[in-house]
Motif scaffolding. Structure first.
Motif, PDB file in Angstrom:
ATOM      1  N   SER A  93       0.849  -1.197   0.000  1.00 43.45           N
ATOM      2  CA  SER A  93       0.000   0.000   0.000  1.00 43.45           C
ATOM      3  C   SER A  93       0.880   1.241   0.000  1.00 43.45           C
ATOM      4  CB  SER A  93      -0.897   0.012   1.241  1.00 43.45           C
ATOM      5  OG  SER A  93      -1.739  -1.122   1.251  1.00 43.45           O
ATOM      6  N   GLY A  94       0.285   2.348  -0.441  1.00 47.93           N
ATOM      7  CA  GLY A  94       1.056   3.590  -0.427  1.00 47.93           C
ATOM      8  C   GLY A  94       0.357   4.727  -1.124  1.00 47.93           C
ATOM      9  N   TRP A  95       1.173   5.702  -1.534  1.00 45.03           N
ATOM     10  CA  TRP A  95       0.651   6.965  -2.041  1.00 45.03           C
ATOM     11  C   TRP A  95       1.311   7.375  -3.348  1.00 45.03           C
ATOM     12  CZ3 TRP A  95       2.674   7.601   3.277  1.00 45.03           C
ATOM     13  CH2 TRP A  95       1.683   7.483   4.262  1.00 45.03           C
ATOM     14  N   GLN A  96       0.515   7.959  -4.216  1.00 44.98           N
ATOM     15  CA  GLN A  96       1.028   8.642  -5.408  1.00 44.98           C
ATOM     16  C   GLN A  96       0.693  10.119  -5.232  1.00 44.98           C
ATOM     17  OE1 GLN A  96       1.329   7.457  -9.859  1.00 44.98           O
ATOM     18  NE2 GLN A  96      -0.817   7.902  -9.533  1.00 44.98           N
ATOM     19  N   PHE A 136      -3.680   3.831  -2.558  1.00 43.96           N
ATOM     20  CA  PHE A 136      -4.219   2.550  -3.030  1.00 43.96           C
ATOM     21  C   PHE A 136      -3.260   1.427  -2.658  1.00 43.96           C
ATOM     22  CE2 PHE A 136      -1.932   4.649  -6.485  1.00 43.96           C
ATOM     23  CZ  PHE A 136      -1.097   3.668  -7.008  1.00 43.96           C
ATOM     24  N   THR A 137      -3.724   0.213  -2.840  1.00 46.39           N
ATOM     25  CA  THR A 137      -2.920  -0.988  -2.626  1.00 46.39           C
ATOM     26  C   THR A 137      -2.744  -1.672  -3.964  1.00 46.39           C
ATOM     27  OG1 THR A 137      -3.750  -1.271  -0.377  1.00 46.39           O
ATOM     28  CG2 THR A 137      -2.827  -3.228  -1.437  1.00 46.39           C
ATOM     29  N   THR A 138      -1.496  -2.044  -4.269  1.00 44.78           N
ATOM     30  CA  THR A 138      -1.245  -2.757  -5.519  1.00 44.78           C
ATOM     31  C   THR A 138      -0.309  -3.930  -5.227  1.00 44.78           C
ATOM     32  OG1 THR A 138      -0.643  -2.512  -7.846  1.00 44.78           O
ATOM     33  CG2 THR A 138       0.672  -1.249  -6.269  1.00 44.78           C
ATOM     34  N   LEU A 139       0.229  -4.526  -6.287  1.00 47.93           N
ATOM     35  CA  LEU A 139       1.119  -5.674  -6.143  1.00 47.93           C
ATOM     36  C   LEU A 139       2.529  -5.292  -6.542  1.00 47.93           C
ATOM     37  CD1 LEU A 139      -1.409  -8.087  -7.719  1.00 47.93           C
ATOM     38  CD2 LEU A 139      -0.305  -8.625  -5.555  1.00 47.93           C
ATOM     39  N   LYS A 140       3.494  -5.940  -5.933  1.00 52.11           N
ATOM     40  CA  LYS A 140       4.898  -5.762  -6.330  1.00 52.11           C
ATOM     41  C   LYS A 140       5.531  -7.131  -6.538  1.00 52.11           C
ATOM     42  CE  LYS A 140       9.324  -3.623  -5.277  1.00 52.11           C
ATOM     43  NZ  LYS A 140      10.046  -4.761  -5.841  1.00 52.11           N
ATOM     44  N   LYS A 212       7.687   0.834   4.804  1.00 57.90           N
ATOM     45  CA  LYS A 212       6.663  -0.191   4.507  1.00 57.90           C
ATOM     46  C   LYS A 212       5.690   0.242   3.412  1.00 57.90           C
ATOM     47  CE  LYS A 212       7.998  -2.771   8.045  1.00 57.90           C
ATOM     48  NZ  LYS A 212       8.862  -3.931   7.800  1.00 57.90           N
ATOM     49  N   LEU A 213       5.564   1.558   3.202  1.00 56.86           N
ATOM     50  CA  LEU A 213       4.590   2.073   2.232  1.00 56.86           C
ATOM     51  C   LEU A 213       5.314   2.604   1.002  1.00 56.86           C
ATOM     52  CD1 LEU A 213       2.274   4.073   4.670  1.00 56.86           C
ATOM     53  CD2 LEU A 213       1.876   1.794   3.755  1.00 56.86           C
ATOM     54  N   PHE A 214       4.737   2.352  -0.188  1.00 55.67           N
ATOM     55  CA  PHE A 214       5.354   2.933  -1.384  1.00 55.67           C
ATOM     56  C   PHE A 214       4.984   4.408  -1.485  1.00 55.67           C
ATOM     57  CE2 PHE A 214       1.234   1.812  -3.406  1.00 55.67           C
ATOM     58  CZ  PHE A 214       0.987   2.947  -4.177  1.00 55.67           C
ATOM     59  N   ILE A 215       5.895   5.176  -2.089  1.00 52.69           N
ATOM     60  CA  ILE A 215       5.634   6.590  -2.383  1.00 52.69           C
ATOM     61  C   ILE A 215       6.097   6.825  -3.816  1.00 52.69           C
ATOM     62  CG2 ILE A 215       6.084   8.997  -1.759  1.00 52.69           C
ATOM     63  CD1 ILE A 215       6.992   7.940   1.036  1.00 52.69           C
ATOM     64  N   ARG A 216       5.220   7.416  -4.603  1.00 55.28           N
ATOM     65  CA  ARG A 216       5.569   7.659  -6.012  1.00 55.28           C
ATOM     66  C   ARG A 216       5.157   9.073  -6.379  1.00 55.28           C
ATOM     67  NH1 ARG A 216       3.201   7.055 -11.373  1.00 55.28           N
ATOM     68  NH2 ARG A 216       4.627   5.926 -12.764  1.00 55.28           N
ATOM     69  N   ASP A 217       6.101   9.849  -6.904  1.00 48.63           N
ATOM     70  CA  ASP A 217       5.740  11.171  -7.417  1.00 48.63           C
ATOM     71  C   ASP A 217       4.903  10.966  -8.676  1.00 48.63           C
ATOM     72  OD1 ASP A 217       5.965  13.814  -8.844  1.00 48.63           O
ATOM     73  OD2 ASP A 217       7.122  14.266  -7.043  1.00 48.63           O
ATOM     74  N   GLY A 218       3.876  11.773  -8.851  1.00 49.59           N
ATOM     75  CA  GLY A 218       2.955  11.599  -9.970  1.00 49.59           C
ATOM     76  C   GLY A 218       3.598  11.626 -11.342  1.00 49.59           C
ATOM     77  N   TYR A 225       9.836   2.055  -3.568  1.00 51.03           N
ATOM     78  CA  TYR A 225       9.029   0.837  -3.638  1.00 51.03           C
ATOM     79  C   TYR A 225       9.607  -0.227  -2.703  1.00 51.03           C
ATOM     80  CZ  TYR A 225       7.069   2.740  -8.043  1.00 51.03           C
ATOM     81  OH  TYR A 225       6.451   3.515  -9.003  1.00 51.03           O
ATOM     82  N   PRO A 226       8.960  -0.484  -1.555  1.00 49.64           N
ATOM     83  CA  PRO A 226       9.477  -1.511  -0.643  1.00 49.64           C
ATOM     84  C   PRO A 226       9.247  -2.916  -1.210  1.00 49.64           C
ATOM     85  CG  PRO A 226       7.797  -0.120   0.404  1.00 49.64           C
ATOM     86  CD  PRO A 226       7.768   0.171  -1.054  1.00 49.64           C
ATOM     87  N   GLY A 227      10.320  -3.714  -1.225  1.00 54.89           N
ATOM     88  CA  GLY A 227      10.215  -5.110  -1.627  1.00 54.89           C
ATOM     89  C   GLY A 227      10.274  -6.007  -0.408  1.00 54.89           C
TER      90      GLY A 227
END
Length: 341
Positions: A93-96, A136-140, A212-218, A225-227
């Motif tokens: 899970s994380g944020w864009q 949102f929550t996605t898959l890695k 623990k959470l992903f963060i992505r600039d738009g 991206y935590p693995g």
């Protein structure tokens, strides 16, 4: 005709998943994977493996959405199984975040990922330079284990894998009935595709287990991206660059940008730098073609040009390519039965 012989050229995530889909769609086939590089030496091994689609300008959105949906469903089922750890697949899970609201506040994939919603004001306080965000929550996929898992699945179906550099698709005529081109950047030479170009990427793999959470600039250029074992920090997109050497200035820039989004990364350790060339074109090429020389024919299915978005759509395009292989087999069987008449 006897069991059709299919050669898949390329052993990155596209080649291996396409080979696997062919064994599932056309179980009567004999499938062989040919590549000059296997994991851990493929472009896919460098990829961040996050399921957040890259938009292809010249591919219809409904087609991109179908590819992403099939890929998400496939990986979600694996993530929900006992094989998740071995395959390197997990939910994250994380944020864009955006400095100004995007034109499309609901991207085409928002109803496929889990729990998509606008960020709250409280959440946005973590990112003082950004005014809008999506949670949102996605898959890695942790890519090297996933490629090894695909190889293991293929071996269990009897698929052969050989280290071989294919210089020309036509050299496979006579050995194989159908050739599937999943050669990534190699397709520039193999298919003579001038629309294909490299986009150089560089990422850092760091030890920061508290993230623990992903963060992505738009804009997609800066991401955390935590693995399962390491956190991937990125990135860069250098169109037309063929350099596979890490650049120290780029490493510093990526690290500084990621620390501005997540200051705790200042404490990250064991920094490893990886470089890969994304095989890019304005639309992914998933297409049938018949090569001919001197009255002889060789059916070819192309599946390449995924650029920065390969992991997000790999299973969907592999399914589509496998169906094209089945069409080639039907055509061959039709011409073979006509020849007997």
């Amino acid at each position: 005709m006897a069991s059709p012989k299919v050669a898949v050229v390329g052993a990155g995530v596209i080649g291996l998943s396409t080979a696997l889909c062919i064994t599932e769609t056309c179980p009567s086939c004999s499938v062989t994977v040919l590549s000059d590089q296997f994991s851990p030496n493929t472009t896919s091994d460098v990829a961040a493996g996050m399921l957040i689609p890259h938009t292809y300008p010249d591919t219809p959105i409904h087609r991109q959405k179908q590819w992403f949906k099939e890929t998400f469903s496939y990986l979600f089922a694996i993530s929900n199984s006992a094989e998740a750890s071995e395959a390197g697949i997990h939910l994250v899970s994380g944020w864009q975040v955006f400095k100004s609201p995007p034109k499309e506040e609901l991207p085409f994939w928002s109803d496929i990922v889990l729990g998509f919603r606008p960020m709250s004001e409280a959440e946005l306080q973590k990112f003082p330079q950004h005014r809008f965000g999506q949670a949102f929550t996605t898959l890695k996929c942790d890519c090297p284990p996933y490629l090894l898992w695909l190889e293991k699945r293929l071996k269990a179906t009897g698929t052969q894998m050989y280290t071989r550099k294919v210089a020309d698709l036509w050299e496979l005529h006579g050995e194989y009935d159908i050739v599937v081109n999943c050669a990534g950047m190699g397709a520039q030479q193999l298919a003579g595709d001038k629309q294909l170009f490299p986009v150089r990427g560089q990422v850092l793999k760091v030890h920061a287990p508290w993230v623990k959470l992903f963060i992505r600039d738009g804009d997609g250029l800066t991401y955390i991206y935590p693995g399962i074992h390491r956190v991937t920090l990125g990135g860069i997109r250098e169109k037309g660059s063929w350099s596979l050497s890490p650049d120290a200035g780029t490493t510093r820039d990526i690290f500084d940008r990621c620390c501005s989004l997540e200051p705790s990364l200042q404490g990250a350790q064991d920094i490893e730098v990886k470089v890969g060339l994304r095989p890019s074109r304005l639309c992914v090429r998933v297409q049938r073609e018949v090569l001919s020389q001197g009255g002889l024919k060789l059916p070819v299915v192309h599946n390449y040009g995924h650029g920065a978005g390969g992991f997000s759509v790999h299973r969907g395009t592999a399914n589509e390519a496998a169906h094209l292989v089945r069409e080639c087999i039907s055509a061959l069987q039709g011409s073979s039965s006509r020849a007997k008449l």
